[in-house]
Design a protein around this motif. Sequence first.
Motif, PDB file in Angstrom:
ATOM      1  N   ASN A 137      -2.541   3.772  24.636  1.00  0.00           N
ATOM      2  CA  ASN A 137      -2.906   5.188  24.537  1.00  0.00           C
ATOM      3  C   ASN A 137      -3.744   5.661  25.709  1.00  0.00           C
ATOM      4  OD1 ASN A 137      -1.532   5.794  22.176  1.00  0.00           O
ATOM      5  ND2 ASN A 137      -3.232   5.214  20.845  1.00  0.00           N
ATOM      6  N   THR A 138      -4.153   4.738  26.589  1.00  0.00           N
ATOM      7  CA  THR A 138      -4.894   5.132  27.792  1.00  0.00           C
ATOM      8  C   THR A 138      -4.257   4.468  29.015  1.00  0.00           C
ATOM      9  OG1 THR A 138      -6.458   3.305  27.415  1.00  0.00           O
ATOM     10  CG2 THR A 138      -7.083   5.491  26.597  1.00  0.00           C
ATOM     11  N   PRO A 139      -2.960   4.724  29.267  1.00  0.00           N
ATOM     12  CA  PRO A 139      -2.303   4.065  30.394  1.00  0.00           C
ATOM     13  C   PRO A 139      -2.612   4.777  31.707  1.00  0.00           C
ATOM     14  CG  PRO A 139      -0.738   5.492  29.303  1.00  0.00           C
ATOM     15  CD  PRO A 139      -2.044   5.619  28.550  1.00  0.00           C
ATOM     16  N   PRO A 140      -2.688   4.032  32.788  1.00  0.00           N
ATOM     17  CA  PRO A 140      -2.813   4.673  34.095  1.00  0.00           C
ATOM     18  C   PRO A 140      -1.481   5.258  34.514  1.00  0.00           C
ATOM     19  CG  PRO A 140      -2.625   2.307  34.371  1.00  0.00           C
ATOM     20  CD  PRO A 140      -2.658   2.563  32.880  1.00  0.00           C
ATOM     21  N   GLY A 141      -1.523   6.370  35.177  1.00  0.00           N
ATOM     22  CA  GLY A 141      -0.279   6.942  35.695  1.00  0.00           C
ATOM     23  C   GLY A 141       0.461   7.750  34.661  1.00  0.00           C
ATOM     24  N   ARG A 142       1.723   7.388  34.392  1.00  0.00           N
ATOM     25  CA  ARG A 142       2.599   8.184  33.554  1.00  0.00           C
ATOM     26  C   ARG A 142       2.055   8.327  32.138  1.00  0.00           C
ATOM     27  NH1 ARG A 142       8.802   6.649  32.109  1.00  0.00           N
ATOM     28  NH2 ARG A 142       7.752   5.494  30.464  1.00  0.00           N
ATOM     29  N   GLN A 143       2.171   9.555  31.614  1.00  0.00           N
ATOM     30  CA  GLN A 143       1.713   9.825  30.265  1.00  0.00           C
ATOM     31  C   GLN A 143       2.800   9.465  29.254  1.00  0.00           C
ATOM     32  OE1 GLN A 143      -1.444  10.891  29.429  1.00  0.00           O
ATOM     33  NE2 GLN A 143      -1.812  10.464  31.601  1.00  0.00           N
ATOM     34  N   HIS A 144       2.367   8.938  28.117  1.00  0.00           N
ATOM     35  CA  HIS A 144       3.270   8.595  27.036  1.00  0.00           C
ATOM     36  C   HIS A 144       2.804   9.275  25.761  1.00  0.00           C
ATOM     37  CE1 HIS A 144       5.477   5.395  29.188  1.00  0.00           C
ATOM     38  NE2 HIS A 144       4.323   5.091  29.739  1.00  0.00           N
ATOM     39  N   GLN A 145       3.710   9.361  24.803  1.00  0.00           N
ATOM     40  CA  GLN A 145       3.319   9.874  23.511  1.00  0.00           C
ATOM     41  C   GLN A 145       2.324   8.917  22.866  1.00  0.00           C
ATOM     42  OE1 GLN A 145       6.980  10.256  21.328  1.00  0.00           O
ATOM     43  NE2 GLN A 145       7.558  12.169  22.307  1.00  0.00           N
ATOM     44  N   PRO A 146       1.316   9.449  22.163  1.00  0.00           N
ATOM     45  CA  PRO A 146       0.339   8.572  21.508  1.00  0.00           C
ATOM     46  C   PRO A 146       1.012   7.715  20.454  1.00  0.00           C
ATOM     47  CG  PRO A 146       0.110  10.843  20.744  1.00  0.00           C
ATOM     48  CD  PRO A 146       1.051  10.878  21.906  1.00  0.00           C
ATOM     49  N   VAL A 147       0.526   6.490  20.309  1.00  0.00           N
ATOM     50  CA  VAL A 147       1.096   5.566  19.336  1.00  0.00           C
ATOM     51  C   VAL A 147       0.022   5.136  18.353  1.00  0.00           C
ATOM     52  CG1 VAL A 147       2.859   4.731  20.930  1.00  0.00           C
ATOM     53  CG2 VAL A 147       0.665   3.545  20.783  1.00  0.00           C
ATOM     54  N   SER A 148       0.447   4.771  17.157  1.00  0.00           N
ATOM     55  CA  SER A 148      -0.468   4.345  16.110  1.00  0.00           C
ATOM     56  C   SER A 148      -0.324   2.847  15.854  1.00  0.00           C
ATOM     57  CB  SER A 148      -0.177   5.109  14.814  1.00  0.00           C
ATOM     58  OG  SER A 148       1.090   4.727  14.289  1.00  0.00           O
ATOM     59  N   HIS A 149      -1.209   2.343  15.018  1.00  0.00           N
ATOM     60  CA  HIS A 149      -1.138   0.950  14.597  1.00  0.00           C
ATOM     61  C   HIS A 149       0.225   0.650  13.970  1.00  0.00           C
ATOM     62  CE1 HIS A 149      -3.166  -2.760  12.924  1.00  0.00           C
ATOM     63  NE2 HIS A 149      -2.117  -2.679  12.136  1.00  0.00           N
ATOM     64  N   ASP A 150       0.670   1.532  13.076  1.00  0.00           N
ATOM     65  CA  ASP A 150       1.958   1.331  12.402  1.00  0.00           C
ATOM     66  C   ASP A 150       3.123   1.362  13.379  1.00  0.00           C
ATOM     67  OD1 ASP A 150       0.716   1.097   9.983  1.00  0.00           O
ATOM     68  OD2 ASP A 150       1.113   3.153   9.330  1.00  0.00           O
ATOM     69  N   ASP A 151       3.051   2.240  14.398  1.00  0.00           N
ATOM     70  CA  ASP A 151       4.102   2.284  15.408  1.00  0.00           C
ATOM     71  C   ASP A 151       4.259   0.933  16.096  1.00  0.00           C
ATOM     72  OD1 ASP A 151       4.681   4.966  14.978  1.00  0.00           O
ATOM     73  OD2 ASP A 151       3.284   5.668  16.513  1.00  0.00           O
TER      74      ASP A 151
END
Length: 248
Positions: A137-151
């Motif tokens: 959820n805190t990646p450098p560079g490209r943004q991604h959709q937030p993910v949960s524990h269940d995901d």
Amino acid sequence: MSLRRGVGLAAFDHHQRTQQQYSDLGSSIVATHVSELTDQLVRFQSALQHFAQSHADEIRSDPMFRSEFVKMCAAIGVDPLASSAANKRGSFWAELLGNDVNDFFFELAVRIIEVCRRTKDQNGGLIPVDEVRDRLNTPPGRQHQPVSHDDIVRAVKTLAPLGHGFGIVRLSSRDYIRSVPQELSKDQAVAIEATQALGFISGPILTDNLNWEPARCIAVLDDLVAAGLVWVDKQVSPNEYWTPSWIK
């Protein structure tokens, strides 16, 4: 005698007809119930499809909403990621929401593998799911959709066809991703749990706290060292077996 025999045969014949009537009635009731349940299932699936299509954006973008949707599917025995042999278009999820949502979990699985690979030297191949979630959820560079524990748990389960390389294990009421190519035995899992308090274990700790025989302790500790899940410190006596994540 003939009169008695006739009465007996008539009674037997009546009993047979009664039994057949009960059997026919039972079959009719079962058939009616099956028909009603089938109709209810069709209506429910239609409602579920309408719900999924109406809330597709929320399911794609909101981890909490997505988690609740998956739980709702699981409650009725539907696995959104399971392919259906009768459905050549792909999985239930892909059919309802489009391949981009289905691909979301497979892309997430690839990102999880990358995190496990990068951190294996630090944790020996056993990393908390929550730590993976925070990293993703805190990646450098490209943004991604937030993910949960269940995901993350669901994405790891999609890796099952790869064999025993990846899996979810629960230690001390906490979920971990195992990325070593072997299942943890019960003894190994207990020993790993014991490291959570001090960061290390030793033969005497296992013997004193678990009443294990010395030979059992040696076998478990040697297996953990061989798997890279603990590192041995031979500069102390008795030897201490540390989890890599505690070593700075």
